[in-house]
Design an enzyme around this catalytic site. Structure first.
Site, PDB file in Angstrom:
ATOM      1  CG  HIS A 215      38.510  43.248  26.550  1.00  0.00           C
ATOM      2  ND1 HIS A 215      39.618  43.670  27.066  1.00  0.00           N
ATOM      3  CD2 HIS A 215      38.303  41.937  26.934  1.00  0.00           C
ATOM      4  CE1 HIS A 215      39.854  42.999  27.837  1.00  0.00           C
ATOM      5  NE2 HIS A 215      38.753  41.799  28.412  1.00  0.00           N
TER       6      HIS A 215
ATOM      7  CG  HIS B  11      41.384  41.416  32.114  1.00  0.00           C
ATOM      8  ND1 HIS B  11      42.652  40.390  31.797  1.00  0.00           N
ATOM      9  CD2 HIS B  11      40.029  41.643  31.491  1.00  0.00           C
ATOM     10  CE1 HIS B  11      41.520  39.805  30.735  1.00  0.00           C
ATOM     11  NE2 HIS B  11      39.806  40.225  30.914  1.00  0.00           N
TER      12      HIS B  11
END
Lengths: 333, 333
Positions: free
Chosen positions: A56, A218
């Site tokens: 991320h 995700h």
């Protein structure tokens, strides 16, 4: 899978090697590269730690630095770090004033950070927790505790980090972090999947002309899959859902984060921001702080999210305070 | 084409709307949003202007700001701005000390900036030019004048901008910019194409397991198309070509830029930097400045480039000097 990597299993550790080589203001403890802390700790300051899965960047570790976070426990790709890692980070950054954990609302993180808080308590360190849950797409109003934490958590890092840098005590830093959390809303839209290195193929499939509104970082399912619309219409739908919960109007002041999920060009983020700004201005709200770029990604996923923090005087001051981390820099004009 | 846009024809102007709304330190002249200048000009300072096609953010306009550039003429996607635009920018930023143009080596830009220099001469403004040609893949040694300018031009912006901020005169700023240019080498590798909005399909095709070494930032052909190799091998090949021209060794100091072309995850850029750092360290060279991220893109193209600036004492000071632009911020520790 078109990625620059050596062995998929080494993705996180080699990324961390690069991070430490590039940013000597970061170091690690307990001989574990995944327990990251700032190299210079300031005596007496409340510590702020985060943690979460890799993949991320800049989240989570990219905000470790002056005026923001003191440490981060680094997990595998989309995997929670362990309680032990978080406890090591906690011990390293505590300066006697206690430690605040700020992380996203995911079950693995909740379990591990709760356990880390218990371990740290046994070590005599006061720990508080604020759990980011800004993603309005992930539950209805009234069930905000089910919401995922996404890009808006960076506002919480910034406000809490500035409060700690001002020398405020743990309960005050926690109050401020929780206020920033409660006043932040995010909506995301995905245009393509990412590929988890150790899996090697797309997490989900999405048509050439489709977008998914509300998808998680995700690849968690969103709230509607639709034909890709014009940019202004996409923003109108996203902001409509935010305004439904944050009825911003005349005199309100906000911070805006238009976040790229990884594979979307910066030019497009500015086209999105243009419309966000128009909608806020139409309502009489004033944009005080603007962050546009990649702040919380899903590796190479194409898409974007919009986060709105409804400011008050205190948050305005803290969001605008100086900070300097490997992925975030702000200085006063 | 998975892009956030309204009408393709409005891509650049709506992006610029977003830029001006987000960054009030930027403004424009002659009622033309594509003639960008800094809002606050400093009296007596040498002006530095750039220009080039859109679609490369942060290039070119993202470096307009304190300590770097004073203005930028903005072209259509992958299109040169006009001589008239550049002349308007020149007139706006000149503070009596003259203006340096720094731009990339592309035929359209050369023609238009030469003409702009002539127009500005008629306006009584002294203009110098430094043309970035850092891409070692685009010609053999001895024909460097044929080389394209790519990401390494940002080092030239930084060195020249810092020199101008120090108050140096035009010929000195030009000397320094030209030295930074001459001491910078870049190698790129592309993994996917971008899509020009008004065209709507990929500029070129490349296989699922292929990479193209040396491809230009508009999709110009590279020097070899190969199966995608491990990250370290890709870096070894790229750095091998740089070392062939920059035989760095013991005691040499460098600035390194690992640049994402748009669609490549930041994690991967750090994996690439890890190897770059290893290779430099093996030779005894010292990495003094590290920039990792997206500095010069081709919209959503996947891929990366590596730029090496061989420092001397003067360039070390200027690269490390403070700067603050919408896309680049550095402050002294």
């Amino acid at each position: 899978m078109k990625k620059f990597l050596n062995e998929a299993v080494d993705f996180v550790d080699e990324m961390l090697d690069g991070i430490y080589l590039a940013h000597p203001q970061l170091t690690f403890v307990n001989d574990d590269k995944r327990c990251m802390v700032v190299a210079r700790r300031r005596s007496g300051k409340v510590g702020i730690a985060t943690g979460g899965g890799s993949g991320h960047l800049p989240l989570f570790l990219g905000y470790v630095g002056e005026g923001m976070l003191d440490g981060a426990a680094v997990g595998g790709v989309f995997q929670s770090p362990s309680a032990e890692q978080m406890n090591e980070v906690t011990k390293a950054i505590d300066q006697g004033a206690g430690v605040l954990y700020v992380y996203g609302n995911y079950s693995g993180d909740l379990i591990n950070f709760d356990m880390a808080a218990e371990l740290s308590d046994l070590d005599g360190i006061a720990v508080r927790q604020v759990v980011g849950n800004d993603d309005v797409a992930s539950s209805v109003v009234g069930e905000e505790h089910k919401r995922r934490g996404v890009a808006g958590i960076v506002f919480v890092f910034k406000a809490a980090g500035a409060a700690a840098a001002e020398g405020l005590p743990l309960d005050e830093v926690t109050r401020i972090a929780d206020k920033a959390r409660a006043r932040t809303r995010t909506m995301g839209v995905a245009l393509s999947s990412c590929v988890v290195p150790e899996i090697g193929h797309a997490t989900f499939s999405i048509g050439e002309d489709e977008m998914e509104i509300g998808m998680g970082i995700h690849g968690e399912p969103g709230i509607s899959r639709q034909p890709l619309a014009k940019a202004d219409k996409v923003v109108d739908e996203m902001m409509g859902r935010i305004f439904a919960e944050q009825p911003l109007g005349q005199g309100d002041e906000v911070a805006v984060l238009v976040n790229g999920l990884g594979g979307t060009a910066k030019e497009e983020l500015y086209i999105l921001f243009r419309r966000v700004s128009q909608l806020l201005t139409e309502r009489g709200a004033r944009v005080k702080h603007v962050w546009i770029g990649e702040y919380a990604t899903s590796m190479e996923m194409a898409g974007a999210s919009i986060s709105i923090l409804h400011l008050d005087e205190e948050l305005d001051r803290l969001i605008g305070a100086p900070a300097d981390t490997p992925f975030f820099s702000h200085r006063n004009a």
